[in-house]
Write a protein that holds these residues in place. Structure first.
Motif, short mmCIF file in Angstrom:
data_model
loop_
_atom_site.label_atom_id
_atom_site.label_comp_id
_atom_site.label_asym_id
_atom_site.label_seq_id
_atom_site.Cartn_x
_atom_site.Cartn_y
_atom_site.Cartn_z
N LYS A 48 104.16 36.52 33.23
CA LYS A 48 103.34 36.80 34.42
C LYS A 48 103.32 38.30 34.73
CE LYS A 48 103.35 32.29 36.56
NZ LYS A 48 103.60 31.46 37.74
N LEU A 51 100.75 39.76 32.44
CA LEU A 51 99.41 39.37 32.89
C LEU A 51 99.00 40.02 34.21
CD1 LEU A 51 99.63 35.56 32.08
CD2 LEU A 51 97.87 37.09 31.21
N LEU A 53 100.21 39.11 37.08
CA LEU A 53 100.31 38.14 38.18
C LEU A 53 101.54 38.44 39.02
CD1 LEU A 53 99.45 34.91 36.14
CD2 LEU A 53 97.96 36.14 37.72
N ARG A 73 94.10 45.08 40.61
CA ARG A 73 93.38 44.07 39.82
C ARG A 73 92.05 44.62 39.30
NH1 ARG A 73 96.46 40.25 37.84
NH2 ARG A 73 95.18 40.10 36.01
N ARG A 74 91.36 45.35 40.18
CA ARG A 74 90.05 45.88 39.75
C ARG A 74 90.22 46.93 38.66
NH1 ARG A 74 86.31 47.81 44.48
NH2 ARG A 74 88.27 48.18 45.53
N ALA A 77 90.45 45.36 35.16
CA ALA A 77 89.40 44.38 34.84
C ALA A 77 89.08 44.37 33.35
CB ALA A 77 88.14 44.67 35.65
N ASP A 80 91.90 42.58 31.58
CA ASP A 80 91.81 41.13 31.81
C ASP A 80 90.74 40.51 30.92
OD1 ASP A 80 93.78 41.19 33.68
OD2 ASP A 80 92.45 41.24 35.42
N HIS A 81 89.68 41.26 30.70
CA HIS A 81 88.55 40.73 29.95
C HIS A 81 88.90 40.44 28.48
CE1 HIS A 81 84.49 39.85 31.12
NE2 HIS A 81 84.11 40.06 29.87
N MET A 85 94.55 32.98 28.21
CA MET A 85 95.86 32.42 28.57
C MET A 85 95.80 30.90 28.56
SD MET A 85 98.98 32.86 30.02
CE MET A 85 100.11 31.69 30.74
N PHE A 87 97.86 27.90 29.94
CA PHE A 87 98.96 27.59 30.86
C PHE A 87 99.68 26.32 30.41
CE2 PHE A 87 96.46 30.51 33.28
CZ PHE A 87 97.39 31.19 34.05
N ALA A 91 96.14 23.96 33.48
CA ALA A 91 95.56 24.62 34.67
C ALA A 91 94.04 24.58 34.65
CB ALA A 91 96.08 26.06 34.81
N LEU A 92 93.49 23.45 34.21
CA LEU A 92 92.03 23.30 34.26
C LEU A 92 91.60 23.10 35.71
CD1 LEU A 92 91.49 20.88 31.22
CD2 LEU A 92 91.31 23.36 31.25
N ASP A 166 101.81 29.62 27.25
CA ASP A 166 103.00 29.29 28.05
C ASP A 166 103.42 27.85 27.71
OD1 ASP A 166 104.98 28.93 29.89
OD2 ASP A 166 103.74 29.24 31.66
#
Lengths: 266, 257
Positions: A48, A51, A53, A73-74, A77, A80-81, A85, A87, A91-92, A166
């Motif tokens: 995490k 990532l 998080l 976070r921005r 970006a 992140d793109h 991941m 989970f 985590a759907l 994970d």
């Protein structure tokens, strides 16, 4: 050559409990790293933190040579793109059908229209050996194995450069475990992605790892290739990979010394 | 020493919660104003929060209007003033009971539902999944619910006003034999636009409170099913208390000026 992912002296505590105590780790481009370790050793916190998080208390986490600790976070970006991941429990999103789950990033971020998004979902599901008949199902209608495979399809749908897994085989039967391991291996080879997997499952380690690291009490205490793993005489590693109750690894805060009998240990 | 430690722990927890809630509200306001704005999700939430709350709010306000008419009639009868039933029912419903009781009913229904939904998403890592899929949870989950509730509550309060007044009308005309035309005429004559708009302004604030408390408690829930249950309870209790406190402040602000 710059490592794809590089962790340097990463610390993270929750209150007075130190979970990561100076993690140092490097993953090269295209490499499949598997991090093993007991429950509570800090694997999920490490993942995490990479990532974004969780924010480490100190240390450095670089992706493609770019520092990510302290990045809003921005600001991350574009990082992140290029990340996917899977989970532990998939985590759907319960409120969306399978195809919208799989094509979520393309729909929300790239503004892809429904027709193209469905095609993308069909293609991603095909990679994990699932058919288009699942497209309109709700995640609640899927079995545990299918859940994981749809989660894997979502993780690889945008063809990310880095994929995190994970505990991808936790809770699955041995046959489904083998299926997921092969799918991970195949997908990674096809996409050429760099991957980081955390698991307890030694079958997965042998199936998907180029390099393995053992995390214990918030530190990487051993790392090496799969061949080195089998030939190692490290007592911590041997206890873990052979699943021994007695050895240097303390179980749930209590050291089970090999010399002490279970009754004495209690 | 234990007593002092308990007080200290309480205040530390209070300030921690207050600070975290303030940051959460700030992030939500920023998410509401900055694109992307998920209009489709806002539309879905308007149906879920507004449309599906209509029966609850309508029934509550109808019976409240009727009960209010009975209370005023028998209370006022001692002074031979049953004629003021229509005007006081209209005033009581539009200024206070419509928005407040409507708000409390919606808090019970919507705040709990939002907290349970977002709380479940939190404990099943769906919120983390949103973040890793480059989607801001505040924009995708929180802002649409807050916008929808803030839009829906004034509409629900207006419906509550109309049905509450109708409840008083039914009791007044059917039980006490008031003349229907005179009842309506007195209601219209007595009621001013400010009475209605003050209630609608309150309702918009209550809508914001209901959604934000549901989202906040769900977003920070932890500890599996028990944590989600706790978040749901906290959402309803905190939203209800904040609605009553905000109502007092706004009444003082709107009617003392």
């Amino acid at each position: 050559m710059t490592a794809k992912i590089a962790l340097s002296d990463v610390h993270k505590s929750f209150g007075t409990k130190a979970v990561l105590r100076g993690v140092n780790l490097q993953v090269e481009t295209g490499q499949s790293l598997v991090v093993i370790g007991g429950s509570g050793s800090g694997k999920s916190v490490m993942l995490k933190s990479i990532l974004g998080l969780l924010t480490p208390d100190s240390g450095s986490i670089k992706i493609d040579g770019r520092e990510t600790v302290g990045l809003a976070r921005r600001g991350r970006a574009d990082i992140d793109h290029q990340v996917g991941m899977l989970f532990q429990n998939g985590a759907l999103f319960d409120s969306l059908p399978v195809w919208k789950n799989v094509a979520f990033r393309a729909i929300q971020n790239d503004g892809m229209n429904e027709s193209d998004a469905r095609d993308l979902a069909v293609d991603a599901l095909k990679r994990v050996e699932l058919g288009p008949e699942l497209l309109d199902l709700s995640p609640a209608a899927l079995s545990g194995g299918m859940h994981k495979r749809v989660g894997l399809a979502r993780a690889i749908a945008s063809k990310p450069e880095i994929i995190f897994f994970d505990e991808p085989t936790t809770g699955l039967d041995p046959i489904m475990t083998d299926v997921i391991n092969h799918l991970i291996r195949n997908c990674v080879q096809e996409l050429g992605s760099t991957t980081v997997t955390i698991t307890h499952d030694m079958t997965s380690v042998r199936a998907i790892a180029d390099k393995t690291a053992l995390l214990y009490k918030g530190e990487i205490i051993w790392q090496g290739t799969t061949d080195e793993l089998e030939g190692s005489d490290d007592p911590f590693l041997n206890q873990f990979i052979n699943g021994l109750a007695h050895g240097p690894i303390e179980v749930e805060g209590q050291k089970l010394d090999s010399a002490a009998s279970p009754i004495e240990a209690v | 020493m234990t007593f002092l430690a308990t007080i200290g722990t309480f205040f530390l927890a209070f300030f921690e919660q207050s600070g975290r809630l303030s940051v959460f509200v700030g992030q939500t306001l920023a998410a509401m104003l900055r694109p992307p704005i998920y209009f489709r999700i806002i539309g879905q939430q308007i149906i879920r929060i507004g449309y599906f709350s209509l029966p609850v709010v309508a029934l509550t306000s109808f019976f409240t209007g009727g009960a209010l008419a009975i209370q005023i009639y028998y209370g006022g009868n001692q002074f031979n003033s049953e004629a003021i039933v229509s005007s006081i029912v209209a005033l009581g419903i539009t200024r206070e009971l419509g928005p407040v009781l409507g708000g409390l009913m919606v808090a019970g229904r919507v705040s709990a539902a939002i907290a349970a939904e977002i709380g479940t998403m939190r404990v099943t890592e769906q919120i983390d999944a949103l973040t890793t899929l480059s989607t801001n949870p505040h924009k995708y989950l929180v802002a649409p619910r807050v916008i929808a509730a803030t839009i829906c509550m004034p509409v629900l309060a207006l419906v509550a006003d109309i049905i509450g007044i109708f409840g008083g009308f039914v009791v007044g005309t059917q039980s006490f034999g008031f003349n229907a035309a005179i009842y309506v005429q007195r209601t219209i004559n007595f009621l001013s636009v400010d009475d209605v708009t003050s209630g609608l302004i309150k309702a918009a604030v209550f809508g914001f409170i209901i959604a934000i408390m549901g989202c906040y408690n769900g977003y920070y829930s932890k500890g599996g099913a028990q944590g989600v249950g706790r978040a749901t309870t906290n959402a309803v209790v905190s939203a209800s208390i904040l609605i009553l406190a905000a109502n007092y402040l706004m009444t003082a602000l709107l009617f003392s000026a």
